[in-house]
Design an enzyme around this catalytic site. Structure first.
Site, PDB file in Angstrom:
ATOM      1  CB  SER A 177      -0.841  -0.028   1.283  1.00 45.84           C
ATOM      2  OG  SER A 177      -1.465   1.210   1.500  1.00 45.84           O
ATOM      3  CE1 TYR A 188      -3.803  -2.624   5.868  1.00 45.93           C
ATOM      4  CE2 TYR A 188      -3.335  -0.320   5.339  1.00 45.93           C
ATOM      5  CZ  TYR A 188      -3.607  -1.618   4.931  1.00 45.93           C
ATOM      6  OH  TYR A 188      -3.661  -1.915   3.583  1.00 45.93           O
ATOM      7  CE  LYS A 221      -1.406  -4.703   3.728  1.00 45.19           C
ATOM      8  NZ  LYS A 221      -1.769  -5.759   2.811  1.00 45.19           N
TER       9      LYS A 221
HETATM   10  P1  NAD Z   1     -11.050  -6.806   1.624  1.00 48.73           P
HETATM   11  O1  NAD Z   1     -11.279  -6.766   3.098  1.00 48.73           O
HETATM   12  O2  NAD Z   1     -12.207  -6.607   0.732  1.00 48.73           O
HETATM   13  O3  NAD Z   1     -10.348  -8.181   1.230  1.00 48.73           O
HETATM   14  C1  NAD Z   1      -9.476  -8.871   2.098  1.00 48.73           C
HETATM   15  C2  NAD Z   1      -9.956 -10.319   2.155  1.00 48.73           C
HETATM   16  O4  NAD Z   1      -9.076 -11.064   3.011  1.00 48.73           O
HETATM   17  C3  NAD Z   1     -11.361 -10.457   2.732  1.00 48.73           C
HETATM   18  O5  NAD Z   1     -12.137 -11.246   1.856  1.00 48.73           O
HETATM   19  C4  NAD Z   1     -11.154 -11.135   4.084  1.00 48.73           C
HETATM   20  O6  NAD Z   1     -12.246 -11.989   4.413  1.00 48.73           O
HETATM   21  C5  NAD Z   1      -9.859 -11.895   3.839  1.00 48.73           C
HETATM   22  N1  NAD Z   1      -9.054 -12.155   5.044  1.00 48.73           N
HETATM   23  C6  NAD Z   1      -8.637 -11.266   5.970  1.00 48.73           C
HETATM   24  N2  NAD Z   1      -7.896 -11.871   6.899  1.00 48.73           N
HETATM   25  C7  NAD Z   1      -7.842 -13.185   6.561  1.00 48.73           C
HETATM   26  C8  NAD Z   1      -7.225 -14.333   7.132  1.00 48.73           C
HETATM   27  N3  NAD Z   1      -6.545 -14.265   8.279  1.00 48.73           N
HETATM   28  N4  NAD Z   1      -7.363 -15.526   6.522  1.00 48.73           N
HETATM   29  C9  NAD Z   1      -8.072 -15.630   5.371  1.00 48.73           C
HETATM   30  N5  NAD Z   1      -8.672 -14.581   4.783  1.00 48.73           N
HETATM   31  C10 NAD Z   1      -8.560 -13.377   5.373  1.00 48.73           C
HETATM   32  O7  NAD Z   1      -9.897  -5.759   1.304  1.00 48.73           O
HETATM   33  P2  NAD Z   1      -9.375  -5.234  -0.102  1.00 48.73           P
HETATM   34  O8  NAD Z   1      -9.722  -3.806  -0.209  1.00 48.73           O
HETATM   35  O9  NAD Z   1      -9.757  -6.171  -1.167  1.00 48.73           O
HETATM   36  O10 NAD Z   1      -7.806  -5.310   0.162  1.00 48.73           O
HETATM   37  C11 NAD Z   1      -7.053  -6.421  -0.270  1.00 48.73           C
HETATM   38  C12 NAD Z   1      -5.593  -6.195   0.101  1.00 48.73           C
HETATM   39  O11 NAD Z   1      -5.144  -4.987  -0.486  1.00 48.73           O
HETATM   40  C13 NAD Z   1      -5.344  -6.054   1.600  1.00 48.73           C
HETATM   41  O12 NAD Z   1      -4.131  -6.714   1.897  1.00 48.73           O
HETATM   42  C14 NAD Z   1      -5.200  -4.563   1.798  1.00 48.73           C
HETATM   43  O13 NAD Z   1      -4.379  -4.276   2.892  1.00 48.73           O
HETATM   44  C15 NAD Z   1      -4.543  -4.148   0.492  1.00 48.73           C
HETATM   45  N6  NAD Z   1      -4.770  -2.759   0.114  1.00 48.73           N
HETATM   46  C16 NAD Z   1      -6.057  -2.288   0.009  1.00 48.73           C
HETATM   47  C17 NAD Z   1      -6.276  -0.960  -0.362  1.00 48.73           C
HETATM   48  C18 NAD Z   1      -7.675  -0.421  -0.463  1.00 48.73           C
HETATM   49  O14 NAD Z   1      -7.833   0.808  -0.495  1.00 48.73           O
HETATM   50  N7  NAD Z   1      -8.717  -1.237  -0.532  1.00 48.73           N
HETATM   51  C19 NAD Z   1      -5.187  -0.130  -0.641  1.00 48.73           C
HETATM   52  C20 NAD Z   1      -3.896  -0.638  -0.528  1.00 48.73           C
HETATM   53  C21 NAD Z   1      -3.710  -1.961  -0.161  1.00 48.73           C
HETATM   54  C1  WQD Z   2      -9.456   9.770   0.724  1.00 45.50           C
HETATM   55  C2  WQD Z   2      -9.658  11.258   0.985  1.00 45.50           C
HETATM   56  C3  WQD Z   2      -9.954  11.809   3.303  1.00 45.50           C
HETATM   57  C4  WQD Z   2     -13.716   9.643   3.792  1.00 45.50           C
HETATM   58  C5  WQD Z   2      -6.839   4.766   2.765  1.00 45.50           C
HETATM   59  C6  WQD Z   2      -5.792   4.119   3.631  1.00 45.50           C
HETATM   60  C7  WQD Z   2      -4.641   3.650   2.776  1.00 45.50           C
HETATM   61  C8  WQD Z   2      -5.118   2.769   1.636  1.00 45.50           C
HETATM   62  C9  WQD Z   2      -6.217   3.419   0.853  1.00 45.50           C
HETATM   63  C10 WQD Z   2      -5.030   0.460   2.360  1.00 45.50           C
HETATM   64  C11 WQD Z   2      -8.902  11.779   2.202  1.00 45.50           C
HETATM   65  C12 WQD Z   2     -11.217  12.104   2.532  1.00 45.50           C
HETATM   66  C13 WQD Z   2     -12.560  10.194   3.305  1.00 45.50           C
HETATM   67  C14 WQD Z   2     -14.808  10.501   4.107  1.00 45.50           C
HETATM   68  C15 WQD Z   2     -13.483  12.376   3.393  1.00 45.50           C
HETATM   69  N1  WQD Z   2      -5.688   1.526   2.121  1.00 45.50           N
HETATM   70  N2  WQD Z   2     -12.441  11.537   3.106  1.00 45.50           N
HETATM   71  N3  WQD Z   2     -14.645  11.839   3.903  1.00 45.50           N
HETATM   72  O1  WQD Z   2      -7.094   7.793   3.565  1.00 45.50           O
HETATM   73  O2  WQD Z   2      -6.233   8.164   1.202  1.00 45.50           O
HETATM   74  O3  WQD Z   2      -6.276   5.899   2.130  1.00 45.50           O
HETATM   75  O4  WQD Z   2      -7.269   3.835   1.747  1.00 45.50           O
HETATM   76  O5  WQD Z   2      -3.855   0.269   2.275  1.00 45.50           O
HETATM   77  O6  WQD Z   2      -3.797   2.961   3.622  1.00 45.50           O
HETATM   78  O7  WQD Z   2      -5.338   5.074   4.570  1.00 45.50           O
HETATM   79  O8  WQD Z   2      -8.404   6.958   1.551  1.00 45.50           O
HETATM   80  O9  WQD Z   2     -10.753   7.000   0.876  1.00 45.50           O
HETATM   81  O10 WQD Z   2     -10.204   7.046   3.324  1.00 45.50           O
HETATM   82  O11 WQD Z   2      -9.709   9.052   1.925  1.00 45.50           O
HETATM   83  O12 WQD Z   2     -13.412  13.598   3.238  1.00 45.50           O
HETATM   84  O13 WQD Z   2     -15.874  10.067   4.581  1.00 45.50           O
HETATM   85  O14 WQD Z   2     -11.044  11.476   1.273  1.00 45.50           O
HETATM   86  O15 WQD Z   2      -9.735  12.782   4.276  1.00 45.50           O
HETATM   87  O16 WQD Z   2      -8.491  13.089   1.898  1.00 45.50           O
HETATM   88  P1  WQD Z   2      -6.961   7.317   2.181  1.00 45.50           P
HETATM   89  P2  WQD Z   2      -9.839   7.449   1.941  1.00 45.50           P
END
Ligand code: NAD
Ligand code: WQD
Length: 346
Positions: free
Chosen positions: A132, A157, A161
């Site tokens: 991330s 969190y 990562k």
């Molecule tokens: P999500 O919660 O939709 O998907 C994660 C999945 O992992 C879920 O289906 C959950 O049930 C499963 N899971 C969690 N812990 C588990 C465990 N111990 N054993 C088996 N399954 C497990 O999240 P997502 O948005 O699809 O994110 C997927 C990956 O991408 C995560 O590693 C997250 O940290 C990373 N990521 C997400 C974002 C984002 O904004 N969504 C951004 C950057 C990185």
């Molecule tokens: C985006 C912008 C908020 C919600 C997060 C995690 C990051 C990664 C991606 C996993 C910001 C603003 C948000 C709301 C708002 N995930 N906001 N009202 O914070 O950039 O990133 O998701 O790895 O680790 O931190 O994403 O969508 O929460 O926020 O004004 O109700 O929207 O302040 O500027 P963020 P976000």
């Protein structure tokens, strides 16, 4: 290029938001996929939709296994021959991780250790890992992050990562023959263009776009804009949003890169351009044809002005570039929200 052998790709977290869209893209491109997910933040339904969308005759195998369950995981590796693993499974809510740090360390890090153990035991040495943009140290000038930008997390969190990246890197260094690609995603949003797959938050969403689309459909009253005094063009936070299907395609590009035997590599996956919260409200309002009610609220703790991706390395090495526009992101998100107002719940 479809895969020609009978080996499979193991996708952990494959029923979640990013995982399911990636499984769809893998299936579309002819890969055989096996999913491991404990369904703690998802359900099986996306797999049924993928089968329909791709015309798969057989069900995608799903093992409802927690990565904490070493024996359960071993059994999966016993039943299938894997060429590689894409590791999504993790808890991901930044705020929750501040209140429940041990839950995050246990789930994300112990889960990764067990997965790596199983991979070593069964001789599977190719992994693509969900990292991330949160691993980067905030840049006071808001410059785009490059893969060699300074690292530094502010939440448990984010630290999970960073630790998981390091664990994987150490294994690559310690053992011959490993290939590992870390994909540092920026802000994924949107949904599959069919409107049948998308993000299905189990609780009130934390992230901007799922929250906004639930406001647009009337499930939530109004959007809270967190901070209007940031150092950006309109004072609201600026982020690099990427369409979920572009992100899914980036995983396939990474998978194809693994046989190049480059050991450990890191890539940013984003668009390289950013939008503010107010710009996202405008774009989503245009997509759904109505005003999205919002209030201007104080900053959310831990947020910073700008998070932007420098996508140069992914373009040069993986040949990956985003191809979908902001308009498409919002239109697809809205199509998913309106055709599935209760997400995957039937
Ligand atoms: P999500 O919660 O939709 O998907 C994660 C999945 O992992 C879920 O289906 C959950 O049930 C499963 N899971 C969690 N812990 C588990 C465990 N111990 N054993 C088996 N399954 C497990 O999240 P997502 O948005 O699809 O994110 C997927 C990956 O991408 C995560 O590693 C997250 O940290 C990373 N990521 C997400 C974002 C984002 O904004 N969504 C951004 C950057 C990185
Ligand atoms: C985006 C912008 C908020 C919600 C997060 C995690 C990051 C990664 C991606 C996993 C910001 C603003 C948000 C709301 C708002 N995930 N906001 N009202 O914070 O950039 O990133 O998701 O790895 O680790 O931190 O994403 O969508 O929460 O926020 O004004 O109700 O929207 O302040 O500027 P963020 P976000």
């Amino acid at each position: 290029m479809p895969v020609s052998d009978s080996s499979h790709v193991l996708v952990t977290g494959g029923t979640g938001f990013i995982g399911s869209h990636t499984v769809l893209e893998l299936a579309r491109q002819g890969y055989n996929v096996v999913v491991v997910d404990n369904l703690s933040n998802s359900c099986e339904e996306p797999l049924r939709r993928i089968e329909k969308l791709t015309g798969l005759k057989d069900r995608i195998p799903l093992f409802k296994v927690d990565l904490a369950d070493k024996d359960g995981l071993r059994e999966v590796f016993r039943q299938y021959s894997f060429s590689s693993v894409i590791h999504f499974a993790a808890l991901k809510a930044v705020g929750e991780s501040v209140h429940k740090p041990l839950m995050y360390y246990r789930n994300n890090i112990a889960g990764t250790l067990n997965l790596m153990d199983a991979m070593i035991e069964f001789g599977v040495k190719n992994i693509v890992f969900s990292s991330s943009a949160t691993v980067y140290k905030a840049d006071p000038e808001g410059r785009p992050f490059r893969e060699d930008s300074e690292l530094g997390c502010t939440s448990p969190y984010g630290r999970t990562k960073l630790f998981m990246e390091s664990i994987i890197q150490d294994v690559v260094n310690a053992e011959q023959g490993w290939n590992a690609i870390m994909l540092r995603y920026f802000n994924p949003t949107g949904a599959h263009e069919s409107g049948t797959m998308g993000e299905d938050p189990m609780q009130i969403p934390n992230n901007l776009m799922p929250y906004m689309s639930q406001v647009a459909i009337g499930k939530l009253e109004k959007l809270h804009v967190f901070g209007t005094d940031y150092n950006t063009r309109d004072g609201t936070g600026l982020r690099d949003y990427i369409h979920i299907m572009d992100l899914a395609e980036a995983h396939v590009a990474a998978l194809r890169r693994l046989p190049a035997n480059q050991g450990y590599e890191v890539f940013n996956i984003g668009s390289g351009s950013g939008q503010t919260v107010l710009e996202m409200i405008d774009a989503m309002s245009a997509a759904c044809g109505k005003k999205i009610p919002y209030s201007e609220d104080p900053r959310r703790s831990g947020d910073i002005d700008t998070i932007l991706c420098d996508p140069t390395k992914a373009a040069e090495v993986l040949g990956f570039k985003v191809s979908r526009s902001l308009e498409q992101m919002c239109a697809d998100l809205w199509r998913w929200q309106t055709t599935n107002p209760n997400g995957y719940e039937q």
